[in-house]
Design a protein around this motif. Structure first.
Motif, PDB file in Angstrom:
ATOM      1  N   TYR A  44       0.833  -1.193   0.000  1.00  0.00           N
ATOM      2  CA  TYR A  44       0.000   0.000   0.000  1.00  0.00           C
ATOM      3  C   TYR A  44       0.870   1.246   0.000  1.00  0.00           C
ATOM      4  O   TYR A  44       1.852   1.315   0.749  1.00  0.00           O
ATOM      5  CB  TYR A  44      -0.907   0.007   1.230  1.00  0.00           C
ATOM      6  N   HIS A  49      -2.512   6.147  -2.167  1.00  0.00           N
ATOM      7  CA  HIS A  49      -3.619   5.323  -1.683  1.00  0.00           C
ATOM      8  C   HIS A  49      -3.867   4.111  -2.579  1.00  0.00           C
ATOM      9  O   HIS A  49      -4.952   3.530  -2.555  1.00  0.00           O
ATOM     10  CB  HIS A  49      -4.914   6.146  -1.556  1.00  0.00           C
ATOM     11  N   ASP A  71      -7.187   1.763  -6.277  1.00  0.00           N
ATOM     12  CA  ASP A  71      -7.238   2.889  -5.351  1.00  0.00           C
ATOM     13  C   ASP A  71      -8.117   2.454  -4.187  1.00  0.00           C
ATOM     14  O   ASP A  71      -9.325   2.229  -4.345  1.00  0.00           O
ATOM     15  CB  ASP A  71      -7.832   4.122  -6.038  1.00  0.00           C
ATOM     16  N   ARG A  73      -9.327   3.889  -1.740  1.00  0.00           N
ATOM     17  CA  ARG A  73     -10.439   4.757  -1.354  1.00  0.00           C
ATOM     18  C   ARG A  73     -11.737   4.322  -2.016  1.00  0.00           C
ATOM     19  O   ARG A  73     -12.824   4.703  -1.563  1.00  0.00           O
ATOM     20  CB  ARG A  73     -10.104   6.206  -1.705  1.00  0.00           C
ATOM     21  N   HIS A  79     -10.396   0.295   3.028  1.00  0.00           N
ATOM     22  CA  HIS A  79      -9.959   1.646   3.366  1.00  0.00           C
ATOM     23  C   HIS A  79     -10.158   1.921   4.858  1.00  0.00           C
ATOM     24  O   HIS A  79      -9.304   2.533   5.515  1.00  0.00           O
ATOM     25  CB  HIS A  79     -10.735   2.665   2.534  1.00  0.00           C
ATOM     26  N   ARG A  83      -7.244   2.955   7.329  1.00  0.00           N
ATOM     27  CA  ARG A  83      -7.352   4.284   7.947  1.00  0.00           C
ATOM     28  C   ARG A  83      -7.345   4.180   9.475  1.00  0.00           C
ATOM     29  O   ARG A  83      -6.688   4.970  10.162  1.00  0.00           O
ATOM     30  CB  ARG A  83      -8.623   4.970   7.478  1.00  0.00           C
TER      31      ARG A  83
END
Length: 228
Positions: A44, A49, A71, A73, A79, A83
């Motif tokens: 990653y 991202h 991606d 996101r 994600h 996060r």
């Protein structure tokens, strides 16, 4: 309390001198130490991202999944795990939010962020418990979360390689994008800078790495774990 088997396996990864072997052991650990029949490993980039596949392991062996890029996101469950730096059990509804090419037919999965401090290196996904989703308890999730953190430390520590020269975030980013096969124009467009500025970052990165061309630069950056 983390099981002795998990700790012993982590020590095995730490003592392995070659990075590629560490990656193989990392993904195999979900099958060899934990009661699962399948696992995937992705790296990653915190800059872009973007997640990129590394390996898929099952009872039949290992398969490269380097062609998979996404991606993160755009994949809310993964994600969220990255996060929040939290190991998450994804059930049917959440699995449906992940493109099929990433789940290998699984109806549930544990997503494990692999991180060291604030630096997220990647994540793993594992599934195929003999008792299904009902066989996964909080103790097992805690063991896997610990495994992900300790593996990150093992992957970022290379006692056989001298410390790399300090590259700027932009220099690291252009090297990472070079490794993905992006052109100068593509990098300039995505980074919001001019093409000659991209070229300057590349030149300065190659000089710091003491290499002669972009191919050598990417290879050296991968070897020193500057990029993934």
């Amino acid at each position: 309390m983390v099981s002795p088997a998990v700790k012993a396996y982590i020590q095995k990864i730490e003592s392995t001198p070659y990075h590629e072997e560490k990656l193989v052991l990392t993904v195999r650990g979900f099958l060899d130490v934990f009661p699962f029949m399948g696992a995937v490993l992705y790296n990653y980039s915190m800059l872009s991202h973007v997640g990129e596949g590394i390996l898929w392991a099952n009872q039949e062996g290992l398969t490269s999944i380097r062609e998979l890029r996404e991606d993160i996101r755009n994949i809310p469950p993964i994600h969220a795990a990255i996060r929040e730096k939290k190991t998450l059990l994804l059930k049917t509804e959440q699995i449906r939010q992940i493109p099929a090419k990433h789940v290998h037919g699984a109806s549930y999965a544990i997503v494990v962020p692999i991180y060291n401090g604030n630096n997220v290196l990647g994540w793993a996904g594992t599934s195929g418990h003999p008792e299904g989703c009902d066989g996964i308890n909080s103790h097992l999730v805690a063991d896997i979360a610990y495994y992900g953190q300790q593996v990150a430390k093992a992957l970022t520590h290379d006692h056989s390689t001298p410390k790399n020269p300090k590259l700027s975030k932009r220099e690291i980013e252009v090297l990472q994008r070079l490794s993905w096969g992006e052109s100068i124009k593509e990098m300039a467009d995505k980074m919001g800078i001019r093409e000659f500025t991209v070229q300057d970052y590349i030149k300065s990165a190659l000089k710091k790495l003491q290499v002669n061309n972009r191919t050598q630069g990417v290879a050296e950056a991968l070897r020193q774990r500057i990029i993934l």
